[in-house]
Structure formats: C-alpha cells, structure tokens
Design a protein around this motif. Structure first.
Motif, PDB file in Angstrom:
ATOM      1  N   LYS A   2      15.945  28.551  50.492  1.00  0.00           N
ATOM      2  CA  LYS A   2      15.184  29.812  50.397  1.00  0.00           C
ATOM      3  C   LYS A   2      15.071  30.234  48.933  1.00  0.00           C
ATOM      4  O   LYS A   2      16.077  30.314  48.220  1.00  0.00           O
ATOM      5  CB  LYS A   2      15.904  30.910  51.178  1.00  0.00           C
ATOM      6  CG  LYS A   2      15.972  30.619  52.684  1.00  0.00           C
ATOM      7  CD  LYS A   2      14.806  31.232  53.418  1.00  0.00           C
ATOM      8  CE  LYS A   2      14.986  31.131  54.922  1.00  0.00           C
ATOM      9  NZ  LYS A   2      14.627  29.793  55.435  1.00  0.00           N
ATOM     10  N   VAL A   4      13.010  33.161  46.405  1.00  0.00           N
ATOM     11  CA  VAL A   4      12.171  34.363  46.416  1.00  0.00           C
ATOM     12  C   VAL A   4      11.313  34.377  45.159  1.00  0.00           C
ATOM     13  O   VAL A   4      11.829  34.396  44.044  1.00  0.00           O
ATOM     14  CB  VAL A   4      13.034  35.634  46.498  1.00  0.00           C
ATOM     15  CG1 VAL A   4      12.141  36.868  46.493  1.00  0.00           C
ATOM     16  CG2 VAL A   4      13.892  35.597  47.750  1.00  0.00           C
ATOM     17  N   GLU A   9       9.611  35.572  50.104  1.00  0.00           N
ATOM     18  CA  GLU A   9      10.581  34.514  50.364  1.00  0.00           C
ATOM     19  C   GLU A   9       9.869  33.244  50.824  1.00  0.00           C
ATOM     20  O   GLU A   9       9.002  33.288  51.686  1.00  0.00           O
ATOM     21  CB  GLU A   9      11.584  34.964  51.429  1.00  0.00           C
ATOM     22  CG  GLU A   9      12.770  34.021  51.481  1.00  0.00           C
ATOM     23  CD  GLU A   9      13.810  34.450  52.506  1.00  0.00           C
ATOM     24  OE1 GLU A   9      14.845  34.991  52.084  1.00  0.00           O
ATOM     25  OE2 GLU A   9      13.573  34.237  53.715  1.00  0.00           O
ATOM     26  N   ASP A  11      10.315  28.951  51.891  1.00  0.00           N
ATOM     27  CA  ASP A  11      11.219  27.892  52.300  1.00  0.00           C
ATOM     28  C   ASP A  11      10.738  26.608  51.629  1.00  0.00           C
ATOM     29  O   ASP A  11       9.656  26.114  51.931  1.00  0.00           O
ATOM     30  CB  ASP A  11      11.178  27.747  53.829  1.00  0.00           C
ATOM     31  CG  ASP A  11      12.417  27.026  54.329  1.00  0.00           C
ATOM     32  OD1 ASP A  11      13.274  26.698  53.490  1.00  0.00           O
ATOM     33  OD2 ASP A  11      12.509  26.798  55.546  1.00  0.00           O
ATOM     34  N   SER A  25       3.872  29.757  46.161  1.00  0.00           N
ATOM     35  CA  SER A  25       3.801  31.139  46.643  1.00  0.00           C
ATOM     36  C   SER A  25       2.390  31.703  46.482  1.00  0.00           C
ATOM     37  O   SER A  25       2.131  32.848  46.813  1.00  0.00           O
ATOM     38  CB  SER A  25       4.794  32.009  45.882  1.00  0.00           C
ATOM     39  OG  SER A  25       4.268  32.348  44.607  1.00  0.00           O
ATOM     40  N   THR A  72      23.697  42.958  49.673  1.00  0.00           N
ATOM     41  CA  THR A  72      23.017  41.669  49.500  1.00  0.00           C
ATOM     42  C   THR A  72      23.665  40.952  48.323  1.00  0.00           C
ATOM     43  O   THR A  72      24.286  41.593  47.465  1.00  0.00           O
ATOM     44  CB  THR A  72      21.521  41.873  49.174  1.00  0.00           C
ATOM     45  OG1 THR A  72      21.428  42.827  48.124  1.00  0.00           O
ATOM     46  CG2 THR A  72      20.754  42.338  50.384  1.00  0.00           C
ATOM     47  N   GLU A  91      18.993  27.256  45.847  1.00  0.00           N
ATOM     48  CA  GLU A  91      19.170  28.135  47.003  1.00  0.00           C
ATOM     49  C   GLU A  91      19.370  29.584  46.560  1.00  0.00           C
ATOM     50  O   GLU A  91      20.219  29.869  45.725  1.00  0.00           O
ATOM     51  CB  GLU A  91      20.395  27.645  47.795  1.00  0.00           C
ATOM     52  CG  GLU A  91      20.723  28.440  49.038  1.00  0.00           C
ATOM     53  CD  GLU A  91      19.644  28.337  50.112  1.00  0.00           C
ATOM     54  OE1 GLU A  91      19.249  27.216  50.443  1.00  0.00           O
ATOM     55  OE2 GLU A  91      19.201  29.392  50.602  1.00  0.00           O
ATOM     56  N   GLY A  92      18.560  30.462  47.097  1.00  0.00           N
ATOM     57  CA  GLY A  92      18.728  31.885  46.825  1.00  0.00           C
ATOM     58  C   GLY A  92      18.174  32.355  45.497  1.00  0.00           C
ATOM     59  O   GLY A  92      18.330  33.516  45.124  1.00  0.00           O
ATOM     60  N   HIS A  94      15.868  33.790  42.603  1.00  0.00           N
ATOM     61  CA  HIS A  94      14.764  34.744  42.501  1.00  0.00           C
ATOM     62  C   HIS A  94      13.946  34.411  41.269  1.00  0.00           C
ATOM     63  O   HIS A  94      14.512  34.126  40.216  1.00  0.00           O
ATOM     64  CB  HIS A  94      15.294  36.168  42.393  1.00  0.00           C
ATOM     65  CG  HIS A  94      15.728  36.729  43.716  1.00  0.00           C
ATOM     66  ND1 HIS A  94      15.227  37.896  44.234  1.00  0.00           N
ATOM     67  CD2 HIS A  94      16.607  36.258  44.632  1.00  0.00           C
ATOM     68  CE1 HIS A  94      15.788  38.133  45.415  1.00  0.00           C
ATOM     69  NE2 HIS A  94      16.638  37.149  45.674  1.00  0.00           N
TER      70      HIS A  94
END
Lengths: 723, 207
Positions: A2, A4, A9, A11, A25, A72, A91-92, A94
């Motif tokens: 994932k 962002v 968000e 995948d 995106s 979070t 992963e994760g 931003h």
C-alpha cells in the motif's frame, strides 16, 4: 504493497519506483533522464517528490500518532524533496507530488531554472521544437523567469558525431540517456561525458558512432542536442502528419511513426511495441527512407512504337496490357510479387491466380523449407536462458532481434507494465549491467553478434545445424549439452542455414527442438515471407518459379527487380523506374509500404498492421487495385477488388480477423506454409542501393555539410548582459 | 609504437592490485594513466587507445575518466609544469599577480610549452595550503609557498638553469599502516590511531 500518493491509497507491486507510483495514481512528475528501457540514475534531479515512511519501534510495532482508535502510524518525512526515479516505493510510504506539495513545486521550478541556466533558448530554430521535453516541462513546471543574469556558456554547435547524428553541445543537459543507451542496449561504450562540472560535454573517442542502432539516441534525447541529420531542417513537429505504422524493411516488424510533410516522407521515429522492438529501431529503418519520396513513378508508362516508355493514364495502360496479351492464354501470365507485400495483397493475387488458372505464381525472397518446430517470440528470445544462433547475420537480416539477444545477455529483464504503460523507471535495470556471454552460442560466420557470444563455432551453410545435432567437436558437444540443460532455450536460424534447406533439415530442427525443449525462430527471407508462404503463393506443379522468370510466356512483376524481363509481354508494378521496369512493356506505379493499409506477419508469426501515411504518390496504386486493373485487362472480374474484400476472404478462408489487429499485433496461427523449390540463393541485404544515397539529391547533402561547418552569427559577448 | 609493450612486468604488477575480473581490469585504468603521464608528461590519444585495450574498455571511457581529473594532461607539458592555485584564499593573497608574472616572464599560456621545452603553466583548484597563500606546485615535487614577486623571480631563475630549488613542503604525504602521516622528508606529522596524544583534562566545571 500500500502506497499513498497525494492522499490516494494505491495497491502496487513490490519494487515499484516512486515515479511509477505517482503516474499510476494518475498524477504527473516531470523527468528528463529516466527512460523506460534504460537504467534509472537520477541525473536530472527534476522528478522531485516529497516522501515519508512509517517507522517501527524496537518491539516491531509502528510508531503511532494520535490517540486511541484514531491512532495511525506516524509518517517520518524526508527533510528535503527526493528524486523519485531512483527511489523505491515501500510499504506504507506517503508520496506528495507537485500537485499537493508547494515544496515540490518550488523545488522543481528551481531545478528548471538551473537546467536552463546554460541551455540556449534556440526554440524558434531548434528542430526539436514542438517535441522537446525541456520546452514542455519548462512551460508546465518552470517559473517562467530566470534569476541568472549572466551570459550562457557557449560550446560547439552542429558537431557531427557521425554521418547521421548531429550533436549540439550547447543544448545538452547532461541527462546521460545517450551514454546509457549505448552502454546498455547495443553494448557499445562509445559515448561518455568528457571534462567535468560546468564544462562537461558528450563526445566519442572512437572516431564516430557505430552503424546499426545509433539513430535511437536522437529519439531519446529529451532536448535538441542530438538530432537526426537526415530529417534536420526539414520541418517542425507540428507540421508533420504522424502515422504510426509498421516497418517492413526486415521481418522484425518494428513499430515506427512516419512523419510526412507536404506529401513528402521527411522523418521516421521509433514507436513503442513492448513485444517487438521495445522502443528501438535500426538505422536502416530510420535513415533509409528517403527513397519513398525520391524519383517516384507517379503515372503508368507504356512502351510506344518508338521503343521508348511514355507516360500514360491507367485506362491507356489497361488497354495496352489487353492488347499486349491478346492471343495469349490467360494462364500463361506469370505473377510474381515482392515478399514485403501485405497479406491482403497476397490474398488478392492468390484469388486472381485461381481465376486465371496460372501455374506460375511466386513471391521473393523466400526459402523452400517449412519449419514446424514450436515458434519462439521475441519476448521468448529476450527471456531465454540460452540462445543458439545458427548461420545468421542479424545486422542484415533482423537487426532488432540482435538487440533482444543482447537484452537476454544482460538478464532478460523486461520492465513492468502499469496503467500508464511501461514502467518509467524499473529499478532492476542497472548501469553497466553484468552480461552473461555464456548464454549465447553463435554457429556460423563472423558477424556483429560474434563478439558478444561466449561460444563461437565457425561453420558454413546448412552444416551448422547438422553438426550441432550430431556434434563432432568439443565446442559443439558443449553447446549441445548447454542446449539440453537449458530450461527455456531458443534456436535462431538465419539465411546461411535456411538457404537450400529441405524437408530433412526441417525434421532435424523439429527433432532437435523436441529433444531439447527449445523454441525455434527461423528468420524469414522477406519482411512478409511468412505470411505470403501461408497463402500458397508458390509455383504450382509444373509452374515457373521466380528464378525462371525469363522463360515465362508473359509476366506481371510487382516490386521486384530481377533485371530481366519475361519471354513475352511484361508488366512491371513498381515504385521506381528500376532496371526491370526499364525493360517492361507496361510499367504501373506502385505504393511503398509506408502508404498502404494492410497486414504483415513478422518473424514471430505476429500479425501487424500497416497504416497509410500522407505521401504524394500521384496515380500509384497498391497491388490489390493494380490486380483488379490487370483482371480488367484480362477480361475477367477479380474477386478481391479492395482491402475489405481481401479481409473478408481472409476471414472466410483462414479465420483471420485482419481488420481488428491491435496496435501491438497479435500472434495468430497461420495456415501451414506451402513450399516449392526456389532455384536461387537469397542473400539478405538490409540497406538496398536506393536506400543508401538519396538519389538526385547531392545538392541537399552538400547543403547539410555546409551547415555542419557553419558558424552561427553571434553578437559580441556583453559582460553581465541579461539574456 | 606502444608504451607498455616492453613493460609487461609493470603492467602485470598494476593488474595484480585489482580483482581478476573484467571490472577489476577496468579499475587499473588510473595507475596506467599515471604511469604514462609520469613518463611522457601527458597522455596522447594513441596512449588512451592503448590503455583502453589493456583494460578491456573503450578509448571514450579512458578519455572520460582522464578528463575528469585536472592532473592528467591531453596536451604536452614542459619539464617544469607550474601549477598555480587560483582558488579564493590564494586569489585574495595575490595568485592573479603571480599568474600574470609567470605568463609574462615565461611567455606561455595554458596548453602551451615554452620554446625551450622547460615550462608549462596551469591554474588549478585549491591545493589545500591556504595558510601559505599564494602558492604553486611544480610537477608533483612539492609546494612552493608564499610566492611573492621576489621568490617567483628566484624560482624561475633557478629553473632556467635547471636547478630546481627545494620545495617548502614535500608532497605526497604518505600514510603508514598505523595511520601515521609522514612527509616525504621522513618527518612525522599529525597523529595516528594508535598513538593518540592525550588531551589535557577538561579544566572547567560541568558542561
């Protein structure tokens, strides 16, 4: 995984670069140095983004932010914008692009200002204008003003790197794409940065660029520093009619874009087809196009009473053919076509041959063997773990296949595919990749591929394959052992192996392939030989082949130049007044493959579409229309009178849907190829004589040479001036 | 005529310092360049091609690496290659005047060699001796510091008679296995990882 991006968000598959995450995106990042099929290096510093990741405590839990259920993982942001092409999304993570981050927008505008510090504002005269990434990105992402009030650095303009590529050192922004291209793709380290810092420029010490694939650097240069000398000063990007089509100079079938202006073919650039040529084309495909707009035949010619050819119209030509063939049997007319004719044209010819009942039908060049072993695709070649090349000079037969083999040697990594297309920065591609020459065995005569191969076994003609099947030396035994041990091997057969090959050769290939699990790629003799061979376009029993043209009672010859005419009445359908056309009784003007709609079949068996570029060709007609005219002269009604008719016939006969071939082509099982003896040897030559020199155009060559040596009129340097 | 043809032991010695792999061979590029430059004063295109074939790379890459370092020359240099530091500190202390003096006295410009083959000049970036600015280096021999007009004239006069005055500071500084630095003269300078001098006790109170 994932990630962002700008608050959305996504995948994404592991290993995705941050720049691809942003594009996936739906966002945009400006970049100059990244290229889909080259290693990402982060040289231009334009693809800046802000990024941050969650961090874990020593006990494995995330560092959290917020209270209770609203907590979070806390994102730890990098303190400054980062180049996204060399950064792997994790992963994760931003990511904030210029769309949501003012910091990024400002940093990119500053970078733009910096890149333009020494870049001349040549846009009104630069040939890249209208297709210049720097120009477009400066408009989209720049401040529109510069704080650097001093004079720009001046360097060499019009610096020829070779006959075909001109370098403008002033315009170079040091993205290193061309350097990486030569190092990574054709494996020739002939360009590099010379000097350092503010004085860096691109140059070669080898006395010029190697012929073969040098033209590709003019495509990938994001500014106007490297320009195609054949197309230079001929038109601006927005003036061209761009026609994406397929190159039919060799059986690879590369995707190209034909740029025409005022009905003249001025430029060819590479198109992208991941399955075939990726983004590269050979120099012949790019620079050998000038024949398409030179000395074309635009009207039919009829031999008059004085023995000379005279211009006429089609009606007169049809009458002349009718008169010339009077008293002759319809089935005496031999029909011969070039092997770069489209499938539709082949179908039209076949239906006419059926109608007239002629036994003398042939296409050239072709081989007389039908290889039935499992066929390899170009992707199979690129991802193979062993490739055995037998009797092929790929530089003359299928240049881009050579690039796919070199791709296999450096690991066979094909960039991933996203919604926005091929990954812009695939982090698995690295600079100076380790090559594994032991994965390549070359059996045959010395060629361009020779120096890349781990095993080189000299052999001649058909002997290469038989000697591999029953090895008589240690080298061959080792090669066969490697072939047996390999998991996904590919055998490539070239002209030297296929010329004169017969059924026993095909069975040797088939048994070797089934024993070793290898796939086979037999390079067809002509650009569409594979398609035409599936249409029964070979001499029927008792028929005269193309080699016996001189014995034919009468002949129709389309886009072939044997230099002899038939015994009797001869009709030539060609784009130029060739030596054969000069002997003919009637000459009909033909279209080049740049101006045709239709379908060809490449060396993988992939159906690829041709599109019609806006070239002026007078009254020239493609083979289908010419054959209908011929049928009219013969007094019969042709079954196929247009593209649609041919496509309907293809659907009815073979279940081929030629009208809906996707842009990337499609592999469709073709009917079993028919074979017949050829009676002559085919020697592949990529650069034909008419492609070499732009005939009747020495004035232009001189003009270009004078421009290379030209000094631009510069006004005196004014210290502290504001330009 | 090749340079390394009759120097096989030397070439073998240089290659022995690097891994025996294609990448390792490429690493030997710099010492080979240094060898040619020391012997001939510059590296010609012929030598670049020769080194390229030795290292298994292309002449373009050799030129690229070589042109990155200002210590390698593509044009011939004189027996005395005078390098004047022109970076800020030396500039403030009069390196421009020193440079003007040199080019006037010797009548050479960068890239040229004086007719007698003795002198060539070059402006270089910081030589790291700001405390003794303005300064210059002759060949690789050492630093000539605080070069004012009188000292400059003295040095040039001796060089014209091929009597090179001793430099004020010898370079290169070599570093021994324990990290100790010694000048070319043998004088021990600086400190080492094993023989750290004890710092004086902290005199003040709590920090």
């Amino acid at each position: 995984m994932k990630v962002v991006v700008d608050g959305v968000e996504l995948d994404l598959p592991a290993g995705t670069s941050a720049i691809d995450a942003v594009f996936q995106s739906g966002g945009d990042v400006p970049y100059f140095c990244a290229h889909k099929y080259l290693s990402p290096v982060g040289a231009c510093r334009m693809c800046l983004i802000e990024s941050g990741s969650p961090r874990k405590n020593p006990d494995g839990t995330f560092v959290m932010e917020g209270e209770g259920d609203a907590a979070t993982p806390k994102i730890f942001w990098f303190p400054k914008p980062m180049a996204s092409c060399t950064m792997q999304a994790t992963e994760g993570m931003h990511i904030r692009s210029a769309k949501t981050s003012e910091v990024v927008a400002k940093a990119q505008a500053g970078m733009m200002e910096f890149t333009l510090l020494n870049h001349p504002l040549d846009c009104p005269t630069c040939d890249k204008g209208g297709a210049c990434e720097l120009q477009d990105r400066a408009f989209e992402y720049g401040y529109g003003a510069s704080r650097f009030g001093f004079d720009r650095r001046h360097a060499d303009k019009h610096y020829p790197l070779s006959k075909y590529v001109i370098l403008d050192q002033e315009r170079c922004i040091h993205c290193k794409r061309c350097v990486r291209y030569f190092e990574e793709v054709p494996g020739q380290e002939v360009l590099d940065f010379i000097e350092r810092g503010g004085h860096t420029f691109i140059d070669t010490e080898e006395g010029g660029l190697p012929t073969g694939f040098q033209g590709n650097i003019t495509d990938i240069c994001p500014v106007g520093a490297l320009l195609d000398n054949v197309a230079r000063f001929r038109g601006r990007n927005w003036e061209y009619d761009h026609t994406p089509t397929t190159c039919t100079l060799c059986p690879v079938g590369c995707s190209i874009t034909v740029d025409a202006r005022n009905g003249r073919l001025e430029r060819i650039v590479a198109g992208e087809n991941r399955d075939v040529n990726e983004a590269w084309i050979c120099d012949a495909g790019r620079f050998g196009h000038s024949f398409a707009s030179h000395d074309r035949l635009t009207v039919p010619l009829i031999r008059g009473a004085d023995g000379q050819l005279h211009a006429a119209d089609w009606d007169a030509a049809i009458t002349a053919i009718n008169r010339g063939l009077a008293g002759q049997n319809m089935d005496d007319l031999a029909l011969y076509i070039g092997a770069d004719s489209t499938l539709e044209e082949g179908l039209a010819l076949e239906s006419l041959a059926e109608l007239t009942g002629t036994k003398h039908v042939d296409h050239w060049p072709r081989y007389e063997v039908n290889i039935t072993a499992p066929a390899a695709t170009l992707t199979d070649v690129a991802t193979a773990d062993l490739v055995v090349v037998i009797g092929a000079d790929l530089g003359e037969e299928a240049p881009v296949l050579e690039l796919r083999i070199l791709e296999m040697l450096r690991g066979g990594l094909l960039p991933a595919e996203f919604d926005h297309g091929t990954a812009i920065a695939d982090l698995r591609l690295i600079e100076r990749p380790v090559r594994k020459p032991e994965k390549l065995v070359v059996i045959g005569q010395e060629s361009g591929l020779w120096k890349h191969a781990g095993t080189r076994i000299p052999a001649n003609g058909l002997s290469g394959l038989t000697r591999l099947a029953t090895p008589d030396t240690d080298d061959l035994r080792a090669a066969l052992k490697a072939l047996e041990d390999a998991k996904a091997p590919v055998i490539i057969l070239g002209a030297d192996a296929l010329n004169g090959a017969s059924g026993s050769f095909a069975s040797t290939v088939a048994s070797l392939a089934s024993r070793t699990g290898a796939k086979v790629m037999a390079i067809p003799a002509g650009p569409n030989s594979r398609g035409l061979a599936a249409l029964n376009l070979v001499p029927r029993r008792g028929g005269l082949g193309y080699a016996q043209l001189a014995q034919a009672p009468a002949a129709f010859i389309s886009r072939l130049d044997p230099g002899v005419k038939a015994r009797g009445f001869t009709v030539v359908h060609d784009t130029h007044l060739t030596s054969t056309a000069q002997l003919a009784d009637v000459v009909l003007p033909a279209l080049t493959n740049y101006e045709k709609r239709g379908t060809t079949v490449n060396l993988e068996g992939r159906l690829l579409g041709l599109e019609q570029a806006a070239l002026s060709s007078g009254e020239a007609a493609d083979l289908i229309r010419t054959l209908s005219a011929l049928a009219e002269a013969l007094g019969v009604k042709a079954k196929v009178r247009g593209l649609r008719g041919a496509q309907t016939l293809a659907a009815a006969k073979f279940g081929l849907k030629l009208e809906s071939v996707p842009p990337r082509g499609v592999i469709h099982p073709l009917p079993t190829a028919t074979t017949a003896p050829t009676g002559q040897v085919h020697t592949p030559t990529l650069w034909t004589e008419r492609m070499q020199v732009p005939r009747g155009d020495s004035a232009r060559a001189e003009h270009i040479n004078s421009l290379i040596g030209m000094e631009l009129p510069m006004t005196a340097v004014q210290p502290g001036g504001d330009d | 005529m090749t340079y390394f043809a009759d120097k096989q032991p030397l070439v073998a010695d240089i290659f022995s310092r690097y891994p025996d792999s294609p990448q390792g061979r490429r690493s030997a590029l710099m010492p080979l360049l240094r060898e040619v430059q020391d012997a001939e004063g510059f590296v010609s295109e012929l030598r670049m091609a020769e080194i390229a074939s030795l290292c298994g790379t292309t002449a373009t890459e050799v030129r690229s690496v070589m042109s990155f370092y200002s210590t390698y020359h593509t044009v011939p240099t004189g027996r005395y290659h005078l390098q004047v530091c022109s970076t800020l500190m030396c500039a403030l202390k009069g390196s421009d005047e020193l440079w003007d003096e040199l080019v006037t006295q010797l009548d050479v410009q960068p890239g040229e060699v004086s007719p007698d083959g003795r002198f060539s000049v070059q402006k270089v970036e910081c030589l790291g001796s700001c405390g003794t600015a303005p300064m210059m280096q002759i060949n690789d021999d050492g630093y000539y510091e605080n070069v004012g007009p009188a000292k400059c004239a003295r040095i040039l006069e001796s060089l014209r008679h091929d009597l090179q005055p001793l430099p004020d500071n010898l370079v290169p500084v070599t570093i021994t296995a324990d990290g100790r630095q010694t000048l070319a003269s043998g004088e021990v300078v600086g400190t080492s990882i094993t023989g750290l001098t004890r710092l004086p006790e902290h005199a003040g109170g709590d920090v």
